[in-house]
Structure formats: C-alpha cells, structure tokens
Design an enzyme around this catalytic site. Sequence first.
Site, short mmCIF file in Angstrom:
data_model
loop_
_atom_site.label_atom_id
_atom_site.label_comp_id
_atom_site.label_asym_id
_atom_site.label_seq_id
_atom_site.Cartn_x
_atom_site.Cartn_y
_atom_site.Cartn_z
N GLU A 1 61.32 -107.87 34.78
CA GLU A 1 61.39 -107.85 33.31
C GLU A 1 60.48 -108.91 32.71
OE1 GLU A 1 64.86 -108.34 29.85
OE2 GLU A 1 65.21 -109.02 31.91
N LYS B 1 63.95 -100.62 26.81
CA LYS B 1 65.38 -100.95 26.86
C LYS B 1 66.07 -100.50 25.59
CE LYS B 1 68.39 -104.90 27.95
NZ LYS B 1 68.41 -106.35 28.27
N CYS C 1 67.85 -105.12 32.93
CA CYS C 1 68.81 -106.23 32.90
C CYS C 1 70.21 -105.79 32.48
CB CYS C 1 68.26 -107.35 32.02
SG CYS C 1 69.05 -108.95 32.36
#
Length: 527
Positions: A272, A341, A393
Amino acid sequence: MSPAARLDDCFRRPLAYWPSLFLIAAATPFAFAPYYQFWLMPLLLAALIFLTELRPTISVRSAYLFGLIGYTAQFYWVHTALHDVSGLPNLYALPLTLLLPAYLALYPAACFWLLEKSALSRPWRIGLLLPLLWTLTEFARERALTGFGWGALGYSQIADFSPLAGYAPVGGLHLVTLVCAFSGAWLFLCLRSHFWRQRFFYTLLLGMLFGGGWLLRHTAFTTPDGSSNSVALAQGNVPQTLKWQPEQLSATIQNYYEQVARTQADILILPETALPLMRQDLQTHHPGVLDQFAYEAQRNGSALAIGMAQYNAERTGYLNAVLNLSHYHPDRPDDIPYYAKDHLVPFGEYKPLPALTEPLYKMMNMPLADFDRGGTSQAPLELARQKVAFNICYEDGFGDELIASAKQSSLLANVSNMAWYGQSNAMFQHLQQSQTRALELGRYMVRATNTGATAIINPQGRIVAAAKADTRMVLEGTVQGYQGQTPFMRMGGSLPFIGFCLALALTLLLLGRKQAAPSNKPNQPFN
C-alpha cells in the site's frame, strides 16, 4: 459447606472477584495472533460467565470492565499510531487511545444487559441465548460507525490446529464466533452442573461441536483451476515517520526499484502506497519512474502491481489505489487499470465530524487523511494468468464486502502499510484476518506489506510462507488459482445467518418475559 460452595464464596468477595475479572480480560490477547492460543478463549469466556453468575446484580458492569480491559490490552497500538508515529501529545493521545476500548466495551455490556432481561432456565439462558446475543452484538460493532471487527471472538479460532476454524467457509467469521461462544458457555455448564447426566450432555455437545469443525476443516469447498504462478511480495520496511518526507522519496523509489529489478516471479506486488506520491505528480515531477518500474518487471516476465495514491478523474480528491502495470506503455501513461479502496478507515483515511476533529489533525503528522471511496463491485485485476481480487489494509476485516469480487477471482491479495503501529501485534492481528478471509472465500491470499506481516496463505487459512517482520526483503513462493464458491459465498455473506440468530434470540427473549410474568420471582443463577 461443600468445596464448591467455599470456592463460590471466595470469588464473590471483591478482593478475589475484581482481580480475577482483570486477569481473564488481560489474558485475551494471547488467544489471538501472534500467540494463536485458540484453546484459551473458551476458557476465558467460561470464567467470565462464572464470575457474572456469582454476582448477577453487577453482571453488566463486569462485562463492560471485561471489554474495557481486554480491548485495551489488544489494541494498545492505537497509542503507537497517535503518539509515536503521528506525534500527537500524550495529553490527547492517551485519552483517545482509551476511547476506542471504552466504546467497544459497550457491546459485551449490551449482551449481558439483554441477558438480564431473560428469565429462561439456566440451560436455555446460558447455553443458547448468551452465545446468540454475543454473536449479534459483535456483528453490530463490526457494522456500526463504519465498523471495527478486530478482536471478535471468532478470530481467536483461526489457527492451524483449531477445529472451530472449519466453520469459517460455511458461515463466515460470525458463525465461528457463535460456535466459540457455544464452546465457552457449554464448558461452563458442564463444569457447573450438579448432575452427571447434565455434564454428559454438555460434554456430548462439545464433542459434536469440535468434531463437526474437524470434519469441515478437512472438507474442500473450492478446487484448483489448474493454474499455478510464482509470486513475489515486496516488503520495503520504510518507517512511517520517514515515509512521506520529501528527502526520503528518492531512497524509497530506489529501494523498490531494486526489488523489482531482482525479481523474476510471475506476479510481483508492492505494498500500500509503496511510492509515497500521487501517481500523476510522480509522472509530472519525476518522469520516467513508472516507465522504469514497468520496463524492469516486463523484462523479467513479471506482472507488476503497485500500491499508490492517485487523484480521481476530476482531480477534486484522491484514491488509495493498486495500479496494474502489467501492460503499461509509456505512450499511454494514464491507461492503467487499478483497484481503489472503498471501505475507508475513520480518522485515518477520512475525517468524521471535521469541525471537531480538524484541530487534532493539525497537531499530527498524518498525510492523506481524507480519501475518496473507490466504489463497490470493482472487477479483479488480471496479473499473469490470475484474476486477482485486491483489497487494501482495513478492508480485509470485512469478509462480506469481498464476496462479489472473490466470485470473479482465482486469487486474493491484500496490500497494507502497518508501519503506523510500529513493532506491535497489530500487523499479526491483521494477518489473522487475512487467514479468515482465505478460509471464508476458499482461495489463496497473498499479502504485501511495508513492514509486516507479508505472507502467503493457502485456502485452508494456513500460512505457507511469511517474511520476517521489520525487515527489507522480497517474499517469494507459489500459488494456485482456485475456482468455485464456499457455502459462505453462496449464502451471500453473514446477513442470512445473522437474521436467523436475531429471530431466535428475540424469540427466546419473548419466551423468557412470558415465563417471568406470572411468578415475578427473580432469576436464580443456579436453578
């Protein structure tokens, strides 16, 4: 007085009751990663039930204190992120660290508050209603205020030798939570029943519960699709305090470039926000960098995916994205497939109640704290011969939200940056969530992280390769593509199961109220 009565009398006394409650709550982190002592959680839950039955008038307060101490012990790393990494003074960091456990503890307290409302007999109240209520309240905290499911009872059972992990592909994390709660409640009833027939009955139930889990653990719900690829997962180990410093950019780019150049795996994934700059700004101010990364990967026969932030199409905001550079060409620098995301971290990636929280952000070193959502139903990215369903994440904690993309995929991938939490247990707790998702969705899961825990996880939820935490390295291994759907996927997630649990719990609560109405007698804990 019998030995059992003397024991009860001892633990009713405040000098024994409160230290015992503190100890069982403080021991909860050992049931989770990195310790994986899955057998401990049913014992701790049974101990909690034992204490609350000894002093039923304070059961709600006891459950709240259990949650407050347990969640503080599990999530102490919030202070690391706020103070050590972001630089927030302890005057604010310490109370904010305690704020999360103080909020989360409301859910076990709510469980016991609802349990108080029931006058069912002890086997029904403890043996059935309590596990249902615990599961429902944990589901609620996973969904409320964007959700925080860390520390759910079910995660404690995601370990190599845990039979209860076998229930994950059938009903997901919340079914594992339910059967774990059953095991604790039935263990308590087994040990505290006065008659051998009752003890035999609860022993039989526990045997069936663990036996069923063991059989499911050895049942394959998805199958290999015949494809196999080597994978390489880069772990840059860039400290969060340095990551976004302009003077560190060149060193970070060089570090990851060397890892890309030395790797010849079919699939290569960087973590990330591996390159700490907006993609468009990188191409403007550092032209040729993405060209070089893509060229080296293509020269080595690697399909490359890089975690990197980028502006949205209107340049009115920005996205936390994974870029697929497999077919990147310098003549088409904006023609890059990506995953963005969607489930953002409150306070970390978007600002709730900005009028109240903005002053705190000014005291912290927290760049990119207000991302845009990427949108639901994003298609997997094609890397080599795999269709890879990415998540970033925090998203790895929400199995229901990954089902749609997993149905179209042959491989799962998570990219994360756990450097926010230093050398704490946070990275391993997050790894355990990835193990859960691999079980629920019946596919390999690969994790590329900045500092740890970078790993390859098979569809049975077992870690087959892992990088040493807080080390700069590239983890290499082999994965197989998988096809098919687990029962959890076919069911569409947790909602049907949770709906059934809710209906059953409401029925039991109503039955309990009806039984209590004629007699108006208080419930006796040992009836």
